[in-house]
Design a protein around this motif. Structure first.
Motif, PDB file in Angstrom:
ATOM      1  N   HIS A 135      -3.020  -1.083   6.216  1.00 56.97           N
ATOM      2  CA  HIS A 135      -3.112   0.250   6.817  1.00 56.97           C
ATOM      3  C   HIS A 135      -4.415   0.396   7.574  1.00 56.97           C
ATOM      4  O   HIS A 135      -4.456   0.839   8.715  1.00 56.97           O
ATOM      5  N   ASP A 136      -5.510   0.027   6.919  1.00 61.71           N
ATOM      6  CA  ASP A 136      -6.812   0.026   7.592  1.00 61.71           C
ATOM      7  C   ASP A 136      -7.634  -1.123   7.050  1.00 61.71           C
ATOM      8  O   ASP A 136      -7.528  -1.484   5.880  1.00 61.71           O
ATOM      9  N   ASP A 137      -8.427  -1.726   7.913  1.00 63.18           N
ATOM     10  CA  ASP A 137      -9.252  -2.862   7.512  1.00 63.18           C
ATOM     11  C   ASP A 137     -10.277  -2.452   6.474  1.00 63.18           C
ATOM     12  O   ASP A 137     -10.763  -1.313   6.459  1.00 63.18           O
ATOM     13  N   GLU A 182      -1.226  10.263   5.158  1.00 62.78           N
ATOM     14  CA  GLU A 182      -1.568  11.537   5.798  1.00 62.78           C
ATOM     15  C   GLU A 182      -2.600  12.274   4.962  1.00 62.78           C
ATOM     16  O   GLU A 182      -3.523  12.896   5.494  1.00 62.78           O
ATOM     17  N   GLU A 183      -2.439  12.202   3.647  1.00 65.24           N
ATOM     18  CA  GLU A 183      -3.390  12.862   2.746  1.00 65.24           C
ATOM     19  C   GLU A 183      -4.727  12.115   2.726  1.00 65.24           C
ATOM     20  O   GLU A 183      -5.789  12.740   2.655  1.00 65.24           O
ATOM     21  N   VAL A 184      -4.689  10.791   2.788  1.00 61.01           N
ATOM     22  CA  VAL A 184      -5.921  10.011   2.919  1.00 61.01           C
ATOM     23  C   VAL A 184      -6.713  10.479   4.136  1.00 61.01           C
ATOM     24  O   VAL A 184      -7.928  10.705   4.067  1.00 61.01           O
ATOM     25  N   GLU A 185      -6.021  10.640   5.251  1.00 58.75           N
ATOM     26  CA  GLU A 185      -6.670  11.074   6.483  1.00 58.75           C
ATOM     27  C   GLU A 185      -7.207  12.497   6.357  1.00 58.75           C
ATOM     28  O   GLU A 185      -8.334  12.780   6.777  1.00 58.75           O
ATOM     29  N   ARG A 186      -6.423  13.386   5.749  1.00 59.99           N
ATOM     30  CA  ARG A 186      -6.862  14.783   5.609  1.00 59.99           C
ATOM     31  C   ARG A 186      -8.124  14.881   4.757  1.00 59.99           C
ATOM     32  O   ARG A 186      -9.114  15.518   5.153  1.00 59.99           O
ATOM     33  N   LEU A 203      -0.038  -1.366   0.958  1.00 59.08           N
ATOM     34  CA  LEU A 203      -0.806  -1.602   2.181  1.00 59.08           C
ATOM     35  C   LEU A 203      -2.292  -1.581   1.863  1.00 59.08           C
ATOM     36  O   LEU A 203      -2.782  -0.686   1.165  1.00 59.08           O
ATOM     37  N   ILE A 204      -3.020  -2.553   2.356  1.00 67.02           N
ATOM     38  CA  ILE A 204      -4.466  -2.623   2.136  1.00 67.02           C
ATOM     39  C   ILE A 204      -5.147  -1.430   2.792  1.00 67.02           C
ATOM     40  O   ILE A 204      -4.842  -1.057   3.919  1.00 67.02           O
ATOM     41  N   SER A 205      -6.076  -0.822   2.041  1.00 69.08           N
ATOM     42  CA  SER A 205      -6.767   0.368   2.551  1.00 69.08           C
ATOM     43  C   SER A 205      -8.030   0.635   1.747  1.00 69.08           C
ATOM     44  O   SER A 205      -8.097   0.339   0.547  1.00 69.08           O
ATOM     45  N   ALA A 206      -9.016   1.228   2.389  1.00 75.13           N
ATOM     46  CA  ALA A 206     -10.215   1.717   1.704  1.00 75.13           C
ATOM     47  C   ALA A 206     -10.028   3.150   1.220  1.00 75.13           C
ATOM     48  O   ALA A 206     -10.991   3.790   0.799  1.00 75.13           O
ATOM     49  N   ASP A 207      -8.781   3.631   1.271  1.00 75.72           N
ATOM     50  CA  ASP A 207      -8.444   4.982   0.844  1.00 75.72           C
ATOM     51  C   ASP A 207      -9.265   5.994   1.656  1.00 75.72           C
ATOM     52  O   ASP A 207      -9.641   5.704   2.791  1.00 75.72           O
ATOM     53  N   PHE A 208      -9.527   7.167   1.096  1.00 78.32           N
ATOM     54  CA  PHE A 208     -10.158   8.218   1.911  1.00 78.32           C
ATOM     55  C   PHE A 208     -11.587   7.877   2.311  1.00 78.32           C
ATOM     56  O   PHE A 208     -12.105   8.395   3.312  1.00 78.32           O
ATOM     57  N   HIS A 225     -13.174   8.994  -7.632  1.00 77.73           N
ATOM     58  CA  HIS A 225     -12.250   7.861  -7.536  1.00 77.73           C
ATOM     59  C   HIS A 225     -11.515   7.932  -6.200  1.00 77.73           C
ATOM     60  O   HIS A 225     -10.832   8.924  -5.920  1.00 77.73           O
ATOM     61  N   PRO A 226     -11.590   6.899  -5.366  1.00 72.61           N
ATOM     62  CA  PRO A 226     -10.814   6.888  -4.116  1.00 72.61           C
ATOM     63  C   PRO A 226      -9.385   6.414  -4.397  1.00 72.61           C
ATOM     64  O   PRO A 226      -9.008   5.279  -4.104  1.00 72.61           O
ATOM     65  N   THR A 227      -8.601   7.306  -4.993  1.00 70.37           N
ATOM     66  CA  THR A 227      -7.261   6.933  -5.455  1.00 70.37           C
ATOM     67  C   THR A 227      -6.217   7.935  -4.979  1.00 70.37           C
ATOM     68  O   THR A 227      -5.344   8.347  -5.749  1.00 70.37           O
ATOM     69  N   VAL A 228      -6.300   8.329  -3.718  1.00 70.50           N
ATOM     70  CA  VAL A 228      -5.222   9.139  -3.147  1.00 70.50           C
ATOM     71  C   VAL A 228      -3.930   8.308  -3.148  1.00 70.50           C
ATOM     72  O   VAL A 228      -2.842   8.804  -3.439  1.00 70.50           O
ATOM     73  N   MET A 229      -4.058   7.024  -2.840  1.00 72.60           N
ATOM     74  CA  MET A 229      -2.901   6.139  -2.824  1.00 72.60           C
ATOM     75  C   MET A 229      -2.595   5.650  -4.236  1.00 72.60           C
ATOM     76  O   MET A 229      -3.493   5.199  -4.953  1.00 72.60           O
ATOM     77  N   HIS A 230      -1.320   5.736  -4.615  1.00 71.84           N
ATOM     78  CA  HIS A 230      -0.894   5.393  -5.959  1.00 71.84           C
ATOM     79  C   HIS A 230      -0.453   3.932  -6.060  1.00 71.84           C
ATOM     80  O   HIS A 230      -0.512   3.164  -5.104  1.00 71.84           O
ATOM     81  N   GLU A 231       0.068   3.598  -7.233  1.00 73.68           N
ATOM     82  CA  GLU A 231       0.440   2.210  -7.514  1.00 73.68           C
ATOM     83  C   GLU A 231       1.621   1.718  -6.686  1.00 73.68           C
ATOM     84  O   GLU A 231       1.838   0.513  -6.586  1.00 73.68           O
ATOM     85  N   ASP A 232       2.386   2.641  -6.076  1.00 67.27           N
ATOM     86  CA  ASP A 232       3.508   2.207  -5.248  1.00 67.27           C
ATOM     87  C   ASP A 232       3.070   1.777  -3.847  1.00 67.27           C
ATOM     88  O   ASP A 232       3.860   1.220  -3.080  1.00 67.27           O
TER      89      ASP A 232
END
Length: 397
Positions: free
Chosen positions: A32-34, A233-237, A191-196, A181-188
């Motif tokens: 998703h993002d480097d 979308e929530e990561v971005e917000r 995609l690689i991401s640094a989260d928010f 905790h940068p955990t907006v993204m869950h276990e499902d």
């Protein structure tokens, strides 16, 4: 004082296991993002200091030792190296392996470790080629609506965000320190991401030439009650909201000048580890209230109990800054509620996940409530409070 900074993408080319959640076979399916290694080199009062962060879950002792060896080649002392993970749960495993907990932290991956270290070495080399004169400003602000205590939002969580800004007429950069905790993204998510955090850094770098994040006392702090959903979308917000607050909130400036670091004090603290009584209490609780979460907690408690031997040494640093300011580095996930008596002084920053990773440091109440963090800790009940008391005495609060 001089500063330089550099960043390199550490996103793997091949699919890799992602960390942070107890899920077997959670391989990355895309990007998703480097993710990055970010390095800042400071030359202050004839000393060199290396600050470096990785968009990963955690960094174990072996990885930290190799970072320090590379820094030694450039004349940077071990005590002046501060390497941290941001603790995203959407990044590859391999650099923070913990025996018996491979589904969460992975196995040590020589190929990926060497990849990350090679890129770190490139950032360090570039920094030495680019050092330039700078001034510095240290300030903090209060952040609203991004994170809260993750068991009960009415409990305390530290809403301070510290900013260390370096600037001259041509360039400016920032280190920001915030607990979450940068955990907006869950276990499902696969995609690689640094989260928010990654989104915040991208937004800040529209204003600054360089930004880097050090996580704070995030052991009991997350977006559990503040996120509207899980998804990019929530990561971005959330990431953009945090960046906007960093740039626009009213701030309290506590120092501005041409020097920053006065001294680094290394503390090697020996603390008692969990024992059979701790394990028995969790197993009794699981028998009374059996569910998937509690059974997993018991599993972690058993693994940890079988791998401790009564004592553990924690590598804690106190970075003494000008104007009575301090940075305390802790190689663990410590509770925000525990460090409150340090941070309430408005003179102390906490850099967690730094120079190692030793699981959670929860308060006494977490053991009594059978929280997850008290199952995934090396420390006997009450040792965390002992740690904070010792640090408080050392920084003269």
């Amino acid at each position: 004082m001089k500063v330089a900074y550099s960043k390199k993408i550490i996103t793997p080319v091949d699919s890799m296991l992602l960390g942070g959640y107890d899920v077997n076979g959670r391989y990355s399916t895309g990007i998703h993002d480097d993710i990055y290694c970010r390095t800042m080199l400071l030359e202050d009062n004839n000393q060199l200091y290396c600050f470096t962060t990785f968009d990963l879950l955690c960094l174990n002792d072996n990885f930290i030792n190799r970072i320090k060896e590379l820094c030694n080649e450039y004349g940077i002392k071990n005590n002046n190296v501060f390497a941290a993970a941001i603790h995203t749960h959407s990044a590859p495993l391999g650099c923070g392996a913990i025996f018996g907990m491979e589904t969460v932290f992975g196995r040590y991956d020589d190929k990926y470790v060497n990849h990350c270290l090679d890129l770190f070495n490139s950032t360090l080399k570039e920094c030495f080629e680019e050092l330039f004169e700078t001034e510095v400003r240290v300030s903090f602000t209060r952040i609203k609506g991004i994170c809260s205590e993750r068991h009960d939002k009415s409990f305390f969580s530290d809403d301070r965000l510290w900013k260390i800004e370096f600037y001259n007429k041509e360039k400016k950069s920032i280190i920001f320190n915030y607990s979450c905790h940068p955990t907006v993204m869950h276990e499902d998510n696969t995609l690689i991401s640094a989260d928010f955090v990654g989104e915040t850094e991208r937004e800040l770098e529209k204003v600054y030439d360089f930004s880097m994040f050090y996580n704070g006392s995030a052991g009991d702090v997350s977006t559990r009650f503040t996120r509207q959903k899980s998804g990019f979308e929530e990561v971005e917000r959330i990431g953009k909201d945090l960046a906007e607050q960093i740039l626009n909130n009213e701030e309290i400036v506590v120092y501005e000048g041409k020097e920053l670091i006065r001294n680094v004090k290394k503390l090697e603290l020996e603390l008692e580890t969990v024992d059979k009584d701790h394990l028995n209490s969790y197993e009794d609780f699981c028998n009374r209230e059996s569910n998937v979460i509690n059974r997993n907690n018991c599993k972690y408690a058993r693994i940890i109990n079988s791998n401790v031997n009564g004592k553990i040494k924690l590598d804690v640093s106190i970075i003494e800054l000008v104007n009575g300011l301090k940075i305390v580095t802790i190689p663990s996930e410590i509770y925000s509620g525990l460090t409150k008596e340090l941070t309430d002084s408005n003179k102390c920053m906490i850099f967690s996940y730094t120079n190692g990773y030793n699981l959670y440091i929860p308060n006494k109440a977490a053991y009594e409530r059978f929280y997850y963090e008290a199952a995934v800790t090396l420390l006997k009940k009450g040792e965390a409070e002992k740690l904070v008391t010792f640090i408080k005495r050392e920084i003269s609060l």
